[in-house]
Design a protein around this motif. Structure first.
Motif, PDB file in Angstrom:
ATOM      1  N   SER A  31      34.212 128.778  18.653  1.00 44.42           N
ATOM      2  CA  SER A  31      34.599 127.836  19.998  1.00 44.42           C
ATOM      3  C   SER A  31      34.647 128.823  21.175  1.00 44.42           C
ATOM      4  O   SER A  31      35.028 129.928  20.963  1.00 44.42           O
ATOM      5  CB  SER A  31      35.684 127.011  19.467  1.00 44.42           C
ATOM      6  N   GLN A  35      35.938 123.608  23.094  1.00 46.77           N
ATOM      7  CA  GLN A  35      34.493 123.372  22.861  1.00 46.77           C
ATOM      8  C   GLN A  35      33.806 123.865  21.653  1.00 46.77           C
ATOM      9  O   GLN A  35      33.755 125.427  21.746  1.00 46.77           O
ATOM     10  CB  GLN A  35      33.573 123.543  24.094  1.00 46.77           C
ATOM     11  N   THR A  37      31.091 125.679  19.551  1.00 49.40           N
ATOM     12  CA  THR A  37      29.609 126.185  20.050  1.00 49.40           C
ATOM     13  C   THR A  37      28.772 126.526  18.908  1.00 49.40           C
ATOM     14  O   THR A  37      27.552 126.475  19.077  1.00 49.40           O
ATOM     15  CB  THR A  37      29.838 127.192  20.994  1.00 49.40           C
TER      16      THR A  37
END
Length: 108
Positions: A31, A35, A37
């Motif tokens: 992350s 977020q 990823t």
């Protein structure tokens, strides 16, 4: 992580152990801030055992590839160059009975 069920590791990589059909696997969620990823599943080792093994059956010869990934798996390409039309079957729902029969035939 997004729902709060698993705590987010501030280092950027959160590791979670999960039960999968082949045993225990490791999920690694990468992350950036909050977020996510990327998520990787690290499972059992997998590798090719043999390619293009010609198997004689009551319905003709079939070329089969064998691999290992927690269990031994066999795979026959739908248009296998060394097989007869034994397994070349339209994969539509209308042929589900025939496809189910082929599955049983292959397992034998």
């Amino acid at each position: 992580m997004q729902t709060g069920r698993v705590a987010h590791d501030p280092c950027g990589i959160t590791t979670v152990i999960v039960d999968v059909p082949s045993g225990r696997g490791t999920l690694r969620a990468r992350s950036s801030g909050e977020q996510i990823t990327r998520v990787d599943l690290v499972d059992v080792a997998s590798y090719q055992l043999d390619l293009h093994v010609v198997v004689s059956t009551s319905r003709g010869e079939v070329a089969v590839d064998f691999s290992y990934g927690g269990a031994i798996h066999s795979r026959t390409p739908r248009a296998a160059p060394r097989s007869t039309p034994v397994l070349r079957q339209d994969l539509s729902p209308d042929n589900r009975v025939e496809l189910s029969g082929l599955r049983s035939f292959i397992i034998q």
